[in-house]
Design a protein around this motif. Structure first.
Motif, PDB file in Angstrom:
ATOM      1  N   THR A  74      26.907 128.145  56.088  1.00 47.83           N
ATOM      2  CA  THR A  74      27.919 129.169  56.329  1.00 47.83           C
ATOM      3  C   THR A  74      28.637 128.728  57.591  1.00 47.83           C
ATOM      4  O   THR A  74      28.216 127.772  58.263  1.00 47.83           O
ATOM      5  N   ALA A  75      29.721 129.410  57.947  1.00 42.18           N
ATOM      6  CA  ALA A  75      30.444 129.056  59.170  1.00 42.18           C
ATOM      7  C   ALA A  75      29.519 129.131  60.387  1.00 42.18           C
ATOM      8  O   ALA A  75      29.508 128.230  61.232  1.00 42.18           O
ATOM      9  N   LYS A  76      28.707 130.181  60.478  1.00 45.77           N
ATOM     10  CA  LYS A  76      27.806 130.371  61.621  1.00 45.77           C
ATOM     11  C   LYS A  76      26.714 129.317  61.656  1.00 45.77           C
ATOM     12  O   LYS A  76      26.421 128.747  62.710  1.00 45.77           O
ATOM     13  N   THR A  77      26.089 129.034  60.504  1.00 43.61           N
ATOM     14  CA  THR A  77      25.006 128.043  60.509  1.00 43.61           C
ATOM     15  C   THR A  77      25.539 126.642  60.782  1.00 43.61           C
ATOM     16  O   THR A  77      24.868 125.842  61.431  1.00 43.61           O
ATOM     17  N   LEU A  78      26.756 126.340  60.330  1.00 41.80           N
ATOM     18  CA  LEU A  78      27.356 125.041  60.634  1.00 41.80           C
ATOM     19  C   LEU A  78      27.671 124.939  62.120  1.00 41.80           C
ATOM     20  O   LEU A  78      27.398 123.911  62.748  1.00 41.80           O
ATOM     21  N   GLY A 102      35.293 130.289  56.120  1.00 44.09           N
ATOM     22  CA  GLY A 102      35.137 130.048  57.545  1.00 44.09           C
ATOM     23  C   GLY A 102      34.642 128.669  57.926  1.00 44.09           C
ATOM     24  O   GLY A 102      34.800 128.238  59.065  1.00 44.09           O
ATOM     25  N   VAL A 103      34.023 127.956  56.988  1.00 41.79           N
ATOM     26  CA  VAL A 103      33.468 126.641  57.303  1.00 41.79           C
ATOM     27  C   VAL A 103      34.571 125.651  57.675  1.00 41.79           C
ATOM     28  O   VAL A 103      34.411 124.849  58.596  1.00 41.79           O
ATOM     29  N   SER A 104      35.701 125.725  56.995  1.00 37.71           N
ATOM     30  CA  SER A 104      36.777 124.772  57.302  1.00 37.71           C
ATOM     31  C   SER A 104      37.281 124.945  58.732  1.00 37.71           C
ATOM     32  O   SER A 104      37.665 123.976  59.381  1.00 37.71           O
ATOM     33  N   TYR A 124      33.251 129.591  67.146  1.00 33.90           N
ATOM     34  CA  TYR A 124      32.869 130.626  66.203  1.00 33.90           C
ATOM     35  C   TYR A 124      33.015 131.947  66.950  1.00 33.90           C
ATOM     36  O   TYR A 124      32.676 132.016  68.138  1.00 33.90           O
ATOM     37  N   PRO A 125      33.522 132.996  66.296  1.00 31.33           N
ATOM     38  CA  PRO A 125      33.743 134.268  66.997  1.00 31.33           C
ATOM     39  C   PRO A 125      32.495 134.761  67.748  1.00 31.33           C
ATOM     40  O   PRO A 125      31.400 134.823  67.179  1.00 31.33           O
TER      41      PRO A 125
END
Length: 165
Positions: A74-78, A102-104, A124-125
């Motif tokens: 996910t965006a957060k885990t990446l 969100g990953v991009s 990341y936010p």
């Protein structure tokens, strides 16, 4: 005129090389500590296992710290993975991560540079931004033409070496 003929001949000769040689040639740059390169390999699905094995072999041969992950991020885990492994060679073999929401945006921070050649920040936010100093190697099941025709991906992939295998 001769320059175009030379480039065309180089491309034809490169395309004729075995998969192993193509990957080894491209990833030989990993041995140079002063070069910041990121890579995307577009491979057909039936060659995916062989492509992954050859990329892993080339990474191991460069004698640098690396991690290989087949996780779907996910965006957060990446963001966390890049932050926690900053400075390493990271091969993300789960294909086409940029389609996950969100990953991009996280990948853009790790892959892109400013016109002056300075790296973007990974963010990341709600989290502190950082400069990713490692190397990302990505894999795609999509043909190169499809990726470069997508406006958002074309922009995101502008600073990365993209190779159709």
């Amino acid at each position: 005129m001769n320059e175009k003929i030379g480039l065309k001949q180089y491309r034809e000769e490169f395309e004729a090389l075995p998969l192993e040689w193509k990957i080894s040639h491209i990833l030989s740059k990993l041995k140079f500590p002063f070069m910041r390169h990121n890579y995307l390999f577009c491979s057909v699905a039936d060659e995916r296992q062989r492509t992954c094995a050859e990329i892993e072999k080339s990474i191991k041969e460069c004698n640098k710290s690396y991690l290989i992950s087949a996780d779907t991020f996910t965006a957060k885990t990446l963001y966390n993975y890049l932050r926690d492994n900053n400075g390493k060679i990271l091969f993300l073999s789960s294909p086409d991560l940029w389609w996950v929401a969100g990953v991009s945006d996280v990948l853009c921070g790790a892959l892109n540079t400013t016109p002056a050649g300075k790296p973007w920040s990974v963010g990341y936010p709600g989290e502190q931004t950082f400069i990713f100093t490692g190397v990302l190697i990505l894999l795609s099941n999509q043909p190169l033409k499809m990726l470069t025709s997508n406006h958002r991906l074309k922009y995101m992939l502008r600073d990365i070496g993209v190779t159709q295998l």
